[in-house]
Each structure stands twice: as structure tokens, then as C-alpha cells.
Enzyme design. Structure first.
Site, PDB file in Angstrom:
ATOM      1  N   LYS A 152      -1.246  -8.153  -2.477  1.00 26.66           N
ATOM      2  CA  LYS A 152      -2.578  -7.606  -2.268  1.00 26.66           C
ATOM      3  C   LYS A 152      -2.523  -6.100  -2.453  1.00 26.66           C
ATOM      4  O   LYS A 152      -1.765  -5.411  -1.772  1.00 26.66           O
ATOM      5  CB  LYS A 152      -3.072  -7.951  -0.860  1.00 26.66           C
ATOM      6  N   TYR A 195       0.831  -1.206   0.000  1.00 22.99           N
ATOM      7  CA  TYR A 195       0.000   0.000   0.000  1.00 22.99           C
ATOM      8  C   TYR A 195       0.867   1.257   0.000  1.00 22.99           C
ATOM      9  O   TYR A 195       1.543   1.533   0.969  1.00 22.99           O
ATOM     10  CB  TYR A 195      -0.896   0.011   1.248  1.00 22.99           C
TER      11      TYR A 195
END
Lengths: 247, 247, 247, 247, 247
Positions: free
Chosen positions: B168, B138
Site C-alpha cells: 500500500k 511510507y
């Protein structure tokens, strides 16, 4: 874990204040004296006692039968950092032959990262050496309200997700919301901190009934016990035990 | 890696929110309860479930058959530092017998250095103990737009270069640019985060079709599942599975 | 060291930009794709190729014959700290079976201390496991002119004194002064960074002639190669090889 | 210790300036070239030579007979931190087969703590592997006068209390006070730094007589030697040796 | 512990000032010279002597019979940080064959955390190698009054809880309150610091009577002894011994 439980409940005598608060907690009666504390622990209905290593080394002998939680972290109340240090290793706890180990985390504080990482080590070593793990979970930090139910529930959840067997938290007297804290302890046992000595004994007994009815597993209590004379202290402990263990 | 895939795709039930977001994510339904989550994981078409160690220790037994990703990093949402701590070791993951391990990095943040170094250890130990490595990538930090395609692609690339098996990331709904993210995952599998519960189920299904058509390998989804009642949750999971696995 | 040399010169294909610069370097042609890079490395006259571990793990097989420099350090270009982290250990490099390892230092920056200490470990482990050590030596920091000859010479000297086998530096096009840089590499081999893609191929060929005549041992070149189509890229590489190896 | 002494005195050729000062020290003559330095060391009356590991690895062969002090710490002069890093381990010094190891401390600086702790490791490992320990003790830090006798004496005392065999300090030309520095070296040997190249050779010879008469054990000298032509350098060294060793 | 006691009391000759204060403490007489100190230690009625490792290595031989406390921590008085570094390991203390080890903590200071963690290691290693542990417990930090009884008692308590055998503290001459400090030493022995050389010998003798009557176990005294001529120093030591040991 079972060694600290009776009827799935616990009443733990807390005596880590010598580091956390300093001797000012001991001004009344004989609270300063570990001999007094060990005597109370043995005579009273306690399922455990919390001690630092210096006291275990020099005061506890083989005949002492109350299970011990060795507090592994510490910080003086005047320390400018909101950070608990590791003041005893699990390995040394093993040498001392105690049954449990304790560690404090301050979620949301500037040193959350440090304490979570230390807790990791402590947890994994406790599992390896078969010690029950007690986690003090106190929300702290700039602008953090440590009595907001959301915050207590979050701190509790962190401790549960990270493997605590027992979680020690504070009660904010919000009876209607507090169930959310208990739920988020998951399968860890919740111990409510006794806190400062109450003015009226009644208040403590009522709080205890309340937290037990909410689903907590008991108390970790210090000042309310050992700031009293022995007979008075043991009397009170018996009343608490009655509520907690359903004696 | 194969154990988390079906037709080279994955649908992973995410349940690391207890640390990342706290119990506020669990206010609806029984999301707070790991028993509910494990039940959903077993009844639904999931190819894996993401859990923290405290839950694996106390809730998962030998009969549980869904592959587990043990989340090794954690940070409360109130932590003032943009830094994930290592809250579980690969060694302990091995003892728990899980199939995969997960670690979050915030590229571009002040603690990028710390997280890249920890990821190094985690990756190398995961290889040694044969665990599949999931990396949450992220983009974060002062002035960093976490939804800019360039930033997501860069974060993805970092994870791929550093050895992630699954990465992810978030989907920024920029259909025409997002192919660049997928490409930069190289031979790592891309999982899109489910994110907050959507208002209209339709939106989630459409997003899933979109990301699959773009080349993503599936979803890591939590709140959109367990913030619903069981039947509704499983219904939705089945629809997602249909899109993802081409069932 | 010999495995990266031909006629005591080297032409190394650099592909660590995925971490250092991010995918923006790969917008043209197929530069994003490690398959393309490995193909170029094998078809071209390269004496080595620089890669990160994720790519070696997932793309390189036993038939690949070009010697590999595994880049052990990394930092995204958006990281607010001028600090390279260790993203791969020498031990893991050994498992991957590569011939060389690479590490970047930024002398004069705020984290010089950190990088020199890490370089110490890397160097000593590289000696133990018989890997050739490549050091990127880039002067950086507040008020530091990274193209001043004195600074490049100082950075080069640091790398040489600390045990580098190859030192990668930038060329500042100060033909008359640059000999000082070469001298201060001592018995380490000097590789000049190819840098950004040049507008005119001629410029690159001239620079190469210049640095070779000054005593450099070759180039570590990436974007100028893989930002071109295969045939054009291999054509250029051949021209560079002719200058460098005197083919 | 004895290997660096003759008549209980020492004349050590210092060549750690490549890291401490950078190549700007080498602009005159062949000072940049380790071959020149090793030649001077062998032809001159030196009882030791100070080198960094990169030079020992690539220039020193088995026939070299001058005892070597491997400098273990380093810091570029442009580093914004007053902190020496460990750039070589004692273990690696052992592999290189040198006789002594050297470490710099800056007492009173912001990183005093770091350097004292590293010195601890270095000292204890040096004892284990039987290496003579040289400590550079230079008072540094905000508002610290590095030429005040009290400060030099304090830095010297620190090095002596922490186990240095040789202590390298600067001479402040305060003849009447400097005896206090010598006394506080206790049983460690005191070496005076040669410093920058003097304008008049006479000044260096006089300083040497002075420090020897004060009780110092010799010089650690670099620039005043290798910034000269070979014959002139060896001539000067012979004169210094005459004063120091009473030849 | 017994080796440092006579009649359950102790009179320890302190000589760690070379690091803590620097040579300015040694301006009078022969205090700078470890030979003088060791002579005093042997001729006087001391039950122990405190030294740093450099002195033990180079001055103490097998015939020396006074038990040694090896000081493991150190910090120059000009160090801008209120932080003691570990300057000697317990392992090395063991090699030197000393009987005790000493460590200083500054509770309430910015580096309390660091010192408590280092003390943990030192304590546990001291237990393992059977060394008596001396802890200097000095309240320090911004706005901290180091002579407030509450602060001294708190610092003392911390040392006792963390396993000190002997605790060295300062006396604040508050006769009526100081008993609180003694109590909070628990079963650790309390040593009062001798401090700066007093103007009138009488004052020191009176202080000694006072602290012994309050329950302290003796003195750790340096400057008041070795800033005197030998005969005067031994005379004074005899008088102190008479008070302390009841000779």
C-alpha cells in the site's frame, strides 16, 4: 468479563496505589493495610478489587470471594521515565487464580511503543488463559493535555482497538463532550477513575450520576473509599452502588 | 492472495484509522462505529476490509464473509517516535481466523531497522500460517520527502524484496513518473491509499482511473467511504468498483 | 562451499541493490526486472546469484539451476543508522532451498556490536543447516577511511575469524599493499565487489586480472553486468570468466 | 580446569588479536598465519591456546592435542563502544569440541551491565557443558586508570565472584601491591597478560619470575611469542616454561 | 522462608561486597577470604549468609549448614549506570542448592523499569523453585534523598507489593518516623542493613535494639562483623543475637 459486572455495571475497589503513588496515599486511616482493604472489598458492594501480586500471595485466601484484577504493570511516581514496566506475568496471574488482569498504557508518551507491545503480549496471553483484560488508558507525554476530550477519546479508542474488556479513564467533567469518549470505547466497558479524595462527598455522587448517565459502566475507586473510616467508607460505597447498579 | 482479488484487482475498505489517526477521523457520520463499517463492507463491492484485533474480537461473527486484513502494527499520531509497534501477533491473527495480515514500515526513518526486523518475523510467520501479507510502505524521516517518486519507488521496492503480497503506497499525482513505482513493486500487487476525504468525488474517480491505467491493482480506501452516509458511500464504492474491476 | 566454485574461483551475480541502493540503480535498461537478472544468471558463466527473499519466492522456480546466495541483511541507503538489520532468517532460507546465505557487517561503526552478534547467530545457524556463509565486510563509521588497506584487511580478518566461507570486500587499487588483505582472509575465499558501472570495460577487465593475480577468488558483480543490454552483458561476463576461471 | 594446568600452573598461547587488534599485530614474521600459530602451540611447552571459531573450524583437525580456549567475545579496536559482543555461543564451542571458553569484561565501563549479564549466560552454559571458563578482566571506562592496583584487584574480584576458573589480568609492575590482586582472585587461577612484544627478552623473563613469586599461575602470551621466528619463539617459550612450571 | 528465621527474627551475614564495593572493603583483617566468612557464618549465631555464585561453587561443600542467600544481581560501585544486572539465574541457584535468592532494586532511578522487570522474573522463578526471595530496596536517582523516610517507605512498599519475602533497607535513625517503613513492608520481613563499620560497638547495639523495638525482623550485617578479628566478631554477633532473638 461477566464476573466483574452486575446489571452490566461495575464498582471496582482500586488498590494499586502502593506502587503508583507510594505510601503517601495511606497516611490517613488504615489505608496502608491490605487487611483493611480486603475487609472493605468483602463487606462493600464491590464487583471487583485491584491488587498487586505481593498482596494476593500473602493476604488473600481461598475464602475470599470478590473477583480480583491483578495489576500487571507498575511504575513509581518518581521514576523519570513515563513508562510502565511489566511487574507480573499473565502466567503468574493464572497461578494465583485471579479473574482479571490489568495493564496501564500512556498513549502519546515517549514509551508508547513499549507499552503497546507489552499490551499485545498481555492481551493475547489473557485471551489464552481466559482472564478479563482491564486497560488503564492515560494520555501522557510532553505537551500532552491529559484532560482534553480528544486525547481521552483517542486513548480510549486505542485500548478498545487493542482488545481491552474494561477501559479505565479519567473524567474531565466536560459533560457535553464526554459522550465522544464513551462512544470510542466501542464494546469495551468504561470505568471512570475515582481519583483523589474529594472534599465534598456530594461531588463524587454527582460525578457518578453524570458518568452513568453518559453511558459509563461504573467506577474504579480507591482513595475516596479507603481514606475513610470503615463505616463511612461502606456508607459511601453503598450510595455509589445505588447510583451505579440502580439498586 | 486470491481471496482479496477480483479480476486481479482489489478494493479494500480501510479501517485502521482508530489507531493511526484517532477518533478525530470519525467526527462525521457514523464512522466511529465498527457496526457501520462492517455493514458497508458487506453491502459494498469490497474485496477486503482492514481491521484491528479488538474490533474483530468483539464485532465480527461467523457469518461475516468479507476477507479481513488484520493490521498487526500501530502507532498513535502523537507518538514522538516514527516507529510502528507490533500490536498483534500473526499467531493471534490465526486464532481469529482472518485471511490476511498488515504491517507498516517507514523506510528511511530512524527506526527503519526495527520495522524491517519486525517485518521479517511477520513475513515468515505469515508464510507459515498461509496468510496474505499487506505492507504499508511510507517513506518517512528527517528531511525525507514522502511524495518524491524516487522515495515512493524505493519504499515499494523494499516491500517487494522483503516478500509483500500487497503493497500500500500513496499516489503523488506525478502521472508521468509513477510507472516507476509500479514497476518496482515487481510481482507484488500495488494498492493506492485513498487518503483524506476529497472535496469533489470527481477527483477521486479520476485518480482511480489514472492509477489503474498506470498498472496499480486497486485502492485501500477508508475516509472517502465511511465519512459519508451509507447510500452515498455505497454509490461511490460502486463507481470505484466499476473503474477498478471493469464491471 | 564447493557449489559456488569452479576451479576454486567464483563469479557471482549480485542483485541485492534493490534494498541497498534502491531503484535508482535500475534506471538503465531492464535492471529493475528480476526476470532479466535470472535470465542473465542462467545464460552467463556465473557460479552464483545474490537475491533477497521476496524475489526468490515470486520469481525462482524449480528449474533454476544457478546456486543462490540469499541476502539475510539489509539497510536502505537513506537509513540514518549505519546498521544492517536481519531481514531474513536462516530458517527461512532453508525453506526456500537456497545454497548460501549472506550477511553484511560494518566493522568500526557505532553498531559493530549489533552486527557481530547477529553474524554469530547467522553463522551458527548456517553451519547447522549446511549453508555456505558469505560475509560482506565493509569498514564504516565516523572518521573511518573505507579504502585504507589496513582497514580492509582488518574487516576481512574479522570476517575470517568469525567463520565466513566467502568474504566480499572492495578493492582499493593499491596493488602493492592488497596482498595483506588476501592473506588476512585466511582460508576464506575472497570476492571483490564489482562496484559502480565503470566507464571503460577495459578498466574492469584489468582490475579483475589484478585481483586474481593477487590471489582473490573472484568477483561479486552486479551493476557492471545488468546495467547493460543482454548481449553486451553476457559478452562482458564471458570475458571476466575467462580471466577468473582460466577458461 | 586440570587440562590447562601443569604443576598447577599454565602457559597459554594467546591468538585472539585478529579481532582485538587487527592484522597490524601480524606485520612481523608469520604471525598472521594460523598454521604458524598451531605449529608453535604443538611444538612449544604450552598448556593451552586461545582461538576464535573461524580458525578452529578451518585449521584445527582431530590430531591437534593442545587444549583450546575458544574466545566467545570480541570487539574491534576501532569500535567506538567499550563493549564486547558475544561472537560465539557456548553451544557452538561444544560442537567444535574445545576444552575451554573465554569472555572479556570491562568493569566500570558504560557497558559493564551488558558484559556482566552476558558473562552470566556464558558461565552457566559453560558449567552445563563442562567447559573451563576463562575471564579477561580489564578495568575500563571514562577516567578509569586501568593500571591502578585497586582497579585491577576489583576487576579480578568481580570475575572470581562470578565464577571464572581462570582470570586474565594485566600486571602493573607494582610488586609490593600486586599481592592484593592475587588474593582477590580467590580460588580462581590468575594468568598475567604477556602484552606487547618487549624490547629485551630479559624483561619478560624477570616479569614472569616476579608474577610467579607473587602467586600468579602463569601467563597468557601471544605477541611476545609469535612476533618472533619459530626457533627464537620456541626458545623463549622454553625459558618461560622453566620459570612457570619449575621444569 | 522459615529456614532463615529464629523466633521470627533473622541475623544474616552479608558478603556481597566483593561486587558492590570491591576489595577496598576487605583491607582490614581477613575479610577478603571467603574461608574466613564461612567460618564466621558457621561459628556465629547467624540464620543465613549472603554469597555470590563464584564463592558458593568453589568454597561451599555439603557439610555447610547455614542457609545461603544467593545474590542474583550485581553492579560495581564505579559503574556509571545506577543499574543492577542479573549476574546469576534462579535456575543456577537451584543447581547450587541454596535456600534463598537476593535481588537489588533502585526505585526512582533511571533504570527502575529494568530492575522491576528483572525482579518480576526472579520472583516468579523463585516461587516456582521454592526459594525465599530477599529484595534490597534502596531509593536512588538524581535528586533522590535515600534517607528520607518517605522514600525508604516507598521503596519498601514496592518490594512488598512485588512479592519480597525479606526486604533489606537502610535505617535513617529517625526513630519516630521509621514505624512507617515497617508498616509498609506489610507481611514481608524487614532486615536492616548493618552498613559501614561503626566507630563504637555500642552504637550498633543501640541501633539494633531500636530497630527491633520498631518491629524490624533483624539485621543483614557484613562489614561490622568481618572487618573484625574472629573472636571479636563472634563476640559482637552474640550480643546482636541476644538483642534480636531474645536469647
Amino acid at each position: 468479563m461477566e464476573e466483574f459486572l452486575r446489571n452490566n455495571r461495575a464498582l471496582i475497589l482500586a488498590y494499586d496505589q502502593g506502587i503508583e503513588h507510594g505510601p503517601s496515599d495511606f497516611l490517613k486511616n488504615k489505608g496502608w493495610d491490605p487487611e483493611y482493604i480486603l475487609e472493605l472489598a468483602e463487606k462493600g458492594p464491590f464487583t471487583g478489587v485491584i491488587l498487586h501480586k505481593g498482596i494476593v500471595e500473602k493476604y488473600v485466601d481461598n475464602n475470599f470471594e470478590v473477583p480480583i484484577v491483578l495489576k500487571l504493570s507498575g511504575r513509581s511516581k518518581f521514576n523519570p521515565k513515563l513508562k510502565q514496566s511489566l511487574v507480573c506475568s499473565v502466567k503468574y496471574a493464572e497461578k494465583l487464580g485471579v479473574e482479571g488482569v490489568g495493564f496501564t498504557i500512556y498513549p502519546f508518551s515517549e514509551y508508547e511503543d513499549y507499552m503497546l507491545e507489552k499490551l499485545r503480549e498481555v492481551h493475547e496471553e489473557a485471551r489464552e488463559s481466559n482472564k478479563t483484560l482491564f486497560v488503564w488508558a492515560y494520555p501522557r507525554g510532553k505537551g500532552v493535555d491529559e484532560f482534553k476530550t480528544e486525547n481521552i477519546a483517542y486513548a480510549t479508542r486505542l485500548a478498545a482497538e487493542l482488545g481491552a474488556d474494561f477501559i479505565k479513564v479519567k473524567y474531565n467533567h466536560k459533560k457535553k463532550e464526554y459522550d465522544w469518549v464513551i462512544k470510542n470505547a466501542l464494546r469495551s466497558k468504561i470505568l471512570i477513575a475515582g481519583g483523589k479524595k474529594v472534599e465534598k462527598e456530594e461531588d463524587l455522587l454527582n460525578m457518578t450520576k453524570e458518568i452513568i448517565s453518559l453511558g459509563a459502566h461504573g467506577l474504579a475507586i480507591g482513595r475516596n473509599i479507603w481514606q475513610r473510616e470503615e463505616s463511612e467508607a461502606l456508607e459511601l460505597a453503598k450510595k455509589l452502588a445505588k447510583i451505579i447498579f440502580n439498586d
